[in-house]
Design an enzyme around this catalytic site. Structure first.
Site, mmCIF file in Angstrom:
data_model
loop_
_atom_site.group_PDB
_atom_site.id
_atom_site.type_symbol
_atom_site.label_atom_id
_atom_site.label_comp_id
_atom_site.label_asym_id
_atom_site.label_seq_id
_atom_site.Cartn_x
_atom_site.Cartn_y
_atom_site.Cartn_z
ATOM 1 N N ILE A 140 0.807 -1.228 0.000
ATOM 2 C CA ILE A 140 0.000 0.000 0.000
ATOM 3 C C ILE A 140 0.835 1.270 0.000
ATOM 4 O O ILE A 140 0.309 2.347 -0.270
ATOM 5 C CB ILE A 140 -1.009 0.024 1.174
ATOM 6 C CG1 ILE A 140 -0.333 -0.182 2.516
ATOM 7 C CG2 ILE A 140 -2.085 -1.000 0.954
ATOM 8 C CD1 ILE A 140 -1.261 -0.080 3.701
ATOM 9 N N PHE A 163 12.519 4.225 4.075
ATOM 10 C CA PHE A 163 13.177 3.196 4.873
ATOM 11 C C PHE A 163 12.605 1.805 4.655
ATOM 12 O O PHE A 163 13.151 0.833 5.130
ATOM 13 C CB PHE A 163 13.092 3.543 6.366
ATOM 14 C CG PHE A 163 13.634 4.897 6.668
ATOM 15 C CD1 PHE A 163 14.956 5.196 6.424
ATOM 16 C CD2 PHE A 163 12.819 5.891 7.168
ATOM 17 C CE1 PHE A 163 15.467 6.451 6.689
ATOM 18 C CE2 PHE A 163 13.319 7.148 7.440
ATOM 19 C CZ PHE A 163 14.648 7.429 7.196
ATOM 20 N N GLY A 164 11.478 1.683 3.990
ATOM 21 C CA GLY A 164 10.886 0.370 3.789
ATOM 22 C C GLY A 164 9.536 0.472 3.120
ATOM 23 O O GLY A 164 9.161 1.523 2.594
ATOM 24 N N ILE A 201 5.173 -0.726 3.125
ATOM 25 C CA ILE A 201 4.023 -1.011 3.973
ATOM 26 C C ILE A 201 3.059 -1.874 3.160
ATOM 27 O O ILE A 201 2.787 -1.584 1.996
ATOM 28 C CB ILE A 201 3.313 0.278 4.430
ATOM 29 C CG1 ILE A 201 4.295 1.172 5.178
ATOM 30 C CG2 ILE A 201 2.115 -0.063 5.309
ATOM 31 C CD1 ILE A 201 3.753 2.536 5.514
ATOM 32 N N GLY A 211 8.123 3.860 1.565
ATOM 33 C CA GLY A 211 8.781 5.002 2.158
ATOM 34 C C GLY A 211 10.270 4.942 1.913
ATOM 35 O O GLY A 211 10.773 4.055 1.218
ATOM 36 N N ASP A 216 9.221 14.062 12.614
ATOM 37 C CA ASP A 216 8.781 13.778 11.254
ATOM 38 C C ASP A 216 7.359 14.314 11.034
ATOM 39 O O ASP A 216 6.495 13.616 10.519
ATOM 40 C CB ASP A 216 8.836 12.271 11.003
ATOM 41 C CG ASP A 216 8.926 11.917 9.530
ATOM 42 O OD1 ASP A 216 9.113 12.832 8.701
ATOM 43 O OD2 ASP A 216 8.800 10.720 9.204
#
Length: 171
Positions: free
Chosen positions: A30, A35-36, A38, A33, A143
Site C-alpha cells: 500500500i 526506509f521500507g 508497507i 517510504g 517527522d
C-alpha cells in the site's frame, strides 16, 4: 508514509513470504517510504486486516526497531496505532500495527485543496494533542508532515499519528 493507494501485487516480498509469523498473509503493497515498505496483511485466524511495515536488516539502520519501541511506550495514548507484533524474518525487520485510513495529505488533495476553518481547527487540536502526549513521554517527534497523520478506518473522526522511526528521547 501513506501517499499511494492500493499497489501492485508483483513484489519481491509478497512473492517470497506467503505467511508471516505463521499468522499473517500479505495482501497488497500500500505504500513505499524511504526506509521500507508497507503492506496490507490479513490475520488468518479471524480475517482481520492490519498494516505490516518492513525494512531490510542493517547494522546501521534500525528504524522499525526504534518505531516498535516507541509505539510500545505510547500504547496508552489516544490516536496512536496499536503495536500488534514485531520480529525478524530472514533478511527483514517486520512490524505489524493497526491498519488506518487515508492521510491528511491524500484527503486534502482529494477534496480539491478545500478545507473549512472549523475542520482545520479540529484537526490542528488533535495533532497538537498527539504531539503533546509524545512530548510528555520525553520524546521528540521529528517527522511532522501531513503524510504522517491518518484518519482511523473504524473511527474516521480520529486523527492518528504514525511513523516513529525518527523519534528521539530528549530527557
Amino acid at each position: 508514509m501513506a501517499k499511494k493507494e492500493e499497489g501492485s501485487k508483483t513484489d519481491e516480498f509478497l512473492q517470497e513470504n506467503q505467511v508471516i509469523f505463521n499468522k499473517y498473509k500479505p495482501l497488497v503493497k500500500i505504500d513505499q517510504g524511504s526506509f521500507g515498505n508497507i503492506y496490507k496483511v490479513i490475520r488468518l485466524s479471524d480475517q482481520k486486516e492490519f498494516a505490516l511495515k518492513i525494512e531490510k536488516k542493517s547494522n546501521l539502520i534500525r528504524y522499525l526497531e526504534s518505531e516498535a519501541y516507541h509505539l510500545f511506550n505510547l500504547q496508552k495514548g489516544y490516536g496512536f496505532p496499536k503495536l500488534i507484533s514485531f520480529g525478524k524474518i530472514k533478511k527483514y525487520n517486520i512490524l505489524i500495527e493497526t491498519l488506518l485510513g487515508k492521510s491528511l495529505y491524500n484527503i486534502y488533495f482529494n477534496t480539491e485543496n478545500k478545507c473549512n476553518l472549523s475542520d482545520a481547527c479540529l484537526i490542528a487540536l488533535q495533532i497538537l494533542d498527539r504531539l503533546e502526549y509524545i512530548h510528555s513521554k520525553n520524546l521528540l517527534y521529528r517527522d511532522v508532515k501531513p503524510e504522517n497523520f491518518l484518519i482511523g478506518i473504524d473511527d474516521p473522526n480520529t486523527i492518528y499519528i504514525i511513523d516513529f522511526g525518527l523519534c528521539k528521547k530528549y530527557r
